[in-house]
Motif scaffolding. Structure first.
Motif, PDB file in Angstrom:
ATOM      1  N   ASP A 203      -2.148 -10.120  -2.332  1.00 12.68           N
ATOM      2  CA  ASP A 203      -2.600 -11.186  -1.994  1.00 12.68           C
ATOM      3  C   ASP A 203      -2.481 -11.579  -0.705  1.00 12.68           C
ATOM      4  OD1 ASP A 203       0.307 -11.911  -1.791  1.00 12.68           O
ATOM      5  OD2 ASP A 203      -0.081 -13.505  -3.390  1.00 12.68           O
ATOM      6  N   LEU A 204      -1.597 -11.035   0.351  1.00 12.88           N
ATOM      7  CA  LEU A 204      -1.590 -11.053   1.622  1.00 12.88           C
ATOM      8  C   LEU A 204      -2.928 -10.827   2.292  1.00 12.88           C
ATOM      9  CD1 LEU A 204       1.911  -9.610   2.327  1.00 12.88           C
ATOM     10  CD2 LEU A 204       1.158 -11.948   2.907  1.00 12.88           C
ATOM     11  N   LEU A 205      -3.508 -10.070   1.860  1.00 11.49           N
ATOM     12  CA  LEU A 205      -4.505  -9.575   2.303  1.00 11.49           C
ATOM     13  C   LEU A 205      -5.858 -10.677   2.208  1.00 11.49           C
ATOM     14  CD1 LEU A 205      -5.114  -5.937   0.733  1.00 11.49           C
ATOM     15  CD2 LEU A 205      -4.526  -6.764   3.184  1.00 11.49           C
ATOM     16  N   LEU A 206      -5.649 -11.642   1.209  1.00 13.20           N
ATOM     17  CA  LEU A 206      -6.490 -12.619   1.040  1.00 13.20           C
ATOM     18  C   LEU A 206      -6.175 -14.017   1.727  1.00 13.20           C
ATOM     19  CD1 LEU A 206      -7.314 -11.811  -2.803  1.00 13.20           C
ATOM     20  CD2 LEU A 206      -8.800 -11.466  -0.786  1.00 13.20           C
ATOM     21  N   GLY A 207      -4.911 -13.985   2.205  1.00 17.08           N
ATOM     22  CA  GLY A 207      -4.556 -14.998   2.718  1.00 17.08           C
ATOM     23  C   GLY A 207      -3.760 -16.209   1.901  1.00 17.08           C
ATOM     24  N   ILE A 208      -3.714 -15.744   0.407  1.00 16.52           N
ATOM     25  CA  ILE A 208      -3.146 -16.708  -0.147  1.00 16.52           C
ATOM     26  C   ILE A 208      -1.772 -16.383  -0.991  1.00 16.52           C
ATOM     27  CG2 ILE A 208      -5.418 -17.706  -1.016  1.00 16.52           C
ATOM     28  CD1 ILE A 208      -5.499 -15.601  -3.471  1.00 16.52           C
ATOM     29  N   HIS A 209      -0.952 -15.837  -0.216  1.00 18.13           N
ATOM     30  CA  HIS A 209       0.391 -15.363  -0.397  1.00 18.13           C
ATOM     31  C   HIS A 209       1.289 -16.279  -1.350  1.00 18.13           C
ATOM     32  CE1 HIS A 209       3.440 -12.461  -0.719  1.00 18.13           C
ATOM     33  NE2 HIS A 209       4.430 -13.202   0.018  1.00 18.13           N
ATOM     34  N   ARG A 210       1.780 -15.617  -2.447  1.00 12.27           N
ATOM     35  CA  ARG A 210       2.743 -16.269  -3.329  1.00 12.27           C
ATOM     36  C   ARG A 210       1.905 -17.372  -4.213  1.00 12.27           C
ATOM     37  NH1 ARG A 210       8.645 -17.190  -1.870  1.00 12.27           N
ATOM     38  NH2 ARG A 210       9.048 -15.203  -1.150  1.00 12.27           N
ATOM     39  N   GLY A 211       0.472 -16.809  -4.458  1.00 13.95           N
ATOM     40  CA  GLY A 211      -0.068 -17.847  -5.406  1.00 13.95           C
ATOM     41  C   GLY A 211      -0.110 -16.955  -6.759  1.00 13.95           C
ATOM     42  N   PRO A 212      -1.630 -16.771  -7.378  1.00 13.47           N
ATOM     43  CA  PRO A 212      -1.343 -16.516  -8.787  1.00 13.47           C
ATOM     44  C   PRO A 212      -0.794 -14.951  -9.009  1.00 13.47           C
ATOM     45  CG  PRO A 212      -3.611 -17.653  -8.316  1.00 13.47           C
ATOM     46  CD  PRO A 212      -2.738 -17.645  -7.081  1.00 13.47           C
ATOM     47  N   THR A 213      -0.984 -14.312  -7.954  1.00 18.72           N
ATOM     48  CA  THR A 213      -0.520 -12.896  -8.280  1.00 18.72           C
ATOM     49  C   THR A 213       1.177 -12.804  -8.360  1.00 18.72           C
ATOM     50  OG1 THR A 213      -0.130 -12.360  -5.715  1.00 18.72           O
ATOM     51  CG2 THR A 213      -2.285 -11.712  -6.999  1.00 18.72           C
ATOM     52  N   HIS A 214       1.733 -13.881  -7.769  1.00 19.96           N
ATOM     53  CA  HIS A 214       3.159 -13.869  -7.972  1.00 19.96           C
ATOM     54  C   HIS A 214       3.459 -14.924  -9.112  1.00 19.96           C
ATOM     55  CE1 HIS A 214       3.015 -12.503  -3.890  1.00 19.96           C
ATOM     56  NE2 HIS A 214       4.166 -12.292  -4.091  1.00 19.96           N
ATOM     57  N   SER A 215       2.938 -14.391 -10.352  1.00 20.76           N
ATOM     58  CA  SER A 215       3.434 -15.220 -11.546  1.00 20.76           C
ATOM     59  C   SER A 215       3.553 -14.218 -12.757  1.00 20.76           C
ATOM     60  CB  SER A 215       2.009 -16.135 -11.677  1.00 20.76           C
ATOM     61  OG  SER A 215       1.071 -15.128 -12.283  1.00 20.76           O
TER      62      SER A 215
END
Length: 132
Positions: A13-25
């Protein structure tokens, strides 16, 4: 190697600029189970990949977050709230590579992570060897 990739995949998700969002769940961990179990036709591989992904969520939850929103979307898709552990076991990591202290700051963070996780990893290896 594949399970290490599953454990690190949440950071894509770092590649999308949304770190610690839905992928960190935990929801993403469940989706990992479904995808891996279907692709491999193995509940065992699905469970292993899920455990690897969920360990990333747990370890990031125990880390220090310095960029808003603080925490991670650990309970996505049920809740979109961000959660942060009151125990900051791991220091924050700098992504500001242009600063002079970038390397020393991150190497110190790495040393702390290795000091905490290294003995646990060694204990697991020893335990697994005794079982064989």
């Amino acid at each position: 190697m594949l399970l290490a990739g599953a454990g690190a995949a949440a950071d894509l998700d770092l590649l999308l600029g949304i770190h610690r969002g839905p992928t960190h769940s935990l929801g993403a961990a469940v989706l990992t189970f479904i995808v891996v179990a279907v692709l491999t036709r193995s509940v065992r591989w699905g469970g292993a990949a899920t455990a690897a992904w969920a360990s990333h969520v747990l370890l990031d939850w125990l880390g220090t977050d310095t960029r808003p929103p603080i925490g991670e979307m650990a309970l996505w898709p049920l809740l979109r709230s961000y959660y942060e552990s009151p125990l900051h076991l791991f220091p924050a990591v700098s992504r500001r590579y242009w600063l002079p202290e970038f390397w020393t700051y991150n190497l110190k963070a790495l040393a702390i992570e290795l000091a905490i996780l290294g003995p646990i990893a060694c204990a697991v290896v020893v335990w697994r060897r005794q079982k064989v």
